[in-house]
Write a protein that holds these residues in place. Structure first.
Motif, PDB file in Angstrom:
ATOM      1  N   GLU A   1       0.698  -1.410   0.246  1.00 10.58           N
ATOM      2  CA  GLU A   1      -0.446   0.020  -0.117  1.00 10.58           C
ATOM      3  C   GLU A   1       0.563   1.382  -0.068  1.00 10.58           C
ATOM      4  O   GLU A   1       0.172   1.731  -0.400  1.00 10.58           O
ATOM      5  N   ASP A   2       2.105   1.368   0.794  1.00 12.35           N
ATOM      6  CA  ASP A   2       3.093   2.460   0.614  1.00 12.35           C
ATOM      7  C   ASP A   2       4.127   2.417  -0.292  1.00 12.35           C
ATOM      8  O   ASP A   2       5.246   3.389   0.492  1.00 12.35           O
TER       9      ASP A   2
ATOM     10  N   GLN B   1       6.424   0.640  -0.626  1.00  9.68           N
ATOM     11  CA  GLN B   1       7.609  -0.369   0.244  1.00  9.68           C
ATOM     12  C   GLN B   1       7.978  -1.423  -0.154  1.00  9.68           C
ATOM     13  O   GLN B   1       7.670  -2.084  -0.362  1.00  9.68           O
TER      14      GLN B   1
END
Length: 287
Positions: A234-235, A237
């Motif tokens: 989601e980020d 990363q």
């Protein structure tokens, strides 16, 4: 008068534009042709690289329950897996060469050839001694003396030597660790934090030799950093080693072929629309 001049000027401009467009189109076609030739050459190189890799049938003969999750970022790869047998000793490794694509592929051929040469000359070397010798060979081949102006190419390696007579596994690592699942628990054997190549202040240090007594059903995982360094989620990363550990713990009871499939699905879900950032290699063996 003015209208005639405008029409004449427009005609000249149109002719110039048409001529420029034709030249641009010819240049584009020429560039496409050159690009196609380069792609064809690299594709052919990938066939050579694949032919150099150990046959899966050979690995399956000694490790009936294994998988190799191998996903080059480009057509050719800087990651490679290595496998060799001499009497009761089985050698296997996951190797991550500097870079990817064509430069990484050149290094992979170099590393593969060197490993074969090392164990053919002395099959009784320990895992750490094999890495020590490989480091010397790479430094010699690349003329590495520690100068800042020389190439700093090298390899990260997780290498094992299995003695089938007594079930003892030796492991040595250059940056890349070994994960072992024993009775449902994951144990990490740490690699030495120095590469195969010039190692700066660690230059005189030998690699650490770990000895592990395997039990039936133990699973060994060797891997490059491509999987754990993949951006996504989601980020946006990195996947990271901690999540990789959790993934292996969640799938280790499955067959090795199923584990390979699940690793692929997990990576695709994580990656989403992000591009693959590096070559990916995971080598799993159930003892």
């Amino acid at each position: 008068m003015y209208g005639g001049a405008a029409i004449f000027g427009f005609a000249i401009l149109s002719t110039l534009l048409i001529t420029a467009n034709r030249k641009k189109k010819k240049l584009y076609v020429a560039l496409l042709g050159e690009q196609r030739k380069i792609t064809e050459s690299i594709t052919y190189a990938s066939k050579i690289q694949s032919a150099v890799l150990p046959p899966i049938d050979l690995i399956k003969q000694y490790f009936p329950d294994h998988f190799i999750f191998y996903k080059p970022r480009d057509i050719v790869s800087g990651d490679f897996y290595w496998f060799s047998v001499n009497r009761s000793r089985i050698y296997f490794a996951a190797v991550d060469c500097t870079g990817h694509g064509v430069p990484g592929a050149f290094m992979s051929i170099l590393g593969f050839t060197m490993l074969n040469q090392i164990v053919s000359e002395d099959p009784d070397l320990s895992a750490s001694q094999i890495l020590d010798n490989l480091r010397l060979d790479v430094k010699k081949a690349l003329h590495q003396s520690g100068s800042i102006h020389e190439p700093h190419d090298g390899m990260d390696v997780a290498l094992c030597v299995l003695n089938t007579d007594n079930s003892m596994l030796q492991y040595a690592g250059a940056h890349n660790p070994l994960f072992l699942i024993h009775e449902g628990e994951l144990v990490e054997y740490a690699a030495d934090l120095m590469p195969i190549g010039h190692a700066g202040k660690f230059e005189s240090r030998s690699f650490t030799n770990h000895e592990i007594e395997l039990a039936k059903g133990d699973i060994i995982y060797l891997f490059s950093d491509g999987y754990v360094d993949q951006f996504g989620g989601e980020d946006g990363q990195k996947f990271k080693r901690s999540l990789f550990r959790k993934t292996l713990l969640s799938i280790n009871k499955q067959s090795m072929s199923e584990q390979e499939r699940l690793l692929g699905e997990t990576l695709d879900r994580w990656k989403q629309k992000n591009e693959q950032v590096d070559d990916i290699l995971v080598f799993g063996v159930r003892y």
